[in-house]
Design an enzyme around this catalytic site. Sequence first.
Site, PDB file in Angstrom:
ATOM      1  CB  SER A 139      -0.868  -0.072   1.273  1.00  0.00           C
ATOM      2  OG  SER A 139      -1.467   1.254   1.604  1.00  0.00           O
ATOM      3  CE1 TYR A 152      -4.205  -2.554   5.070  1.00  0.00           C
ATOM      4  CE2 TYR A 152      -3.675  -0.217   4.499  1.00  0.00           C
ATOM      5  CZ  TYR A 152      -3.933  -1.448   4.145  1.00  0.00           C
ATOM      6  OH  TYR A 152      -3.931  -1.763   2.627  1.00  0.00           O
TER       7      TYR A 152
END
Length: 248
Positions: A139, A152
């Site tokens: 990500s 996260y």
Amino acid sequence: MKTNGNTILITGGGSGIGFEIAKEFSENNHVILTGRTDKKLLEAASQLQNVTTVTMDVTDEKDIEQLAEYLASTFPKLNVLINNAGMAYAYDMTVPGIDAHQKAFEEINTNYLAVIRLTEKLLPLLGNQQEAAIVNVSSVGAFVPGKILSTYSASKAALHSYTQTLRLSLANSGISVFELMPPLVNTEFSKEIGGEHGIHPQVVAQDLMNAFIDDNFEIHVGQTADLYKLHLSSPSDALAVMNNFLGS
């Protein structure tokens, strides 16, 4: 990396980015989709060709063992592993009783530790092939964390670090290591953080296909490229942009 004639395993392949990658590759490759829900996998498979589904949980050690045995016996030519399954919580760490530790545990277990376990189990099989690849889906948060996605982002930063060293370790093995780094993507997975404002997951899949063709091993999709460049010149500005975008 070749783009046809592969046998490809995609974890978390029943929806979102995983499904779009399967859609992009399934016409000219055999694709094995894994996920935790039979219904979702079967719905995905009904829209594709050259697909096999396996219901399993990437965080379950027994499931990983069984999957590795199944692949070795049924798909001995497996040559692409796409670690796509993910877990994310959006929350404010300062809220009493939010249980950030438990949320972080689940994210780290799914996004990082499960990737290491599955990759290690499948390395011997991948190593038997003339040409093979591992794709880890991380990500933009690996570079620039979001405050409401703090744990996260941390799990994806760990995955980024692992992917870099895995690439170095396998440099002379015939196994290429790719890292796919999307920004906000319009999927059910990201709905809680405004995913409707993100890019279509098909863009992510197409960028992976192009990366295979070009041997581009670190794939900065869409806004990730811009934030990465900003991060190199001014980490604080990149952090501000990310968190203003997320409204955090």
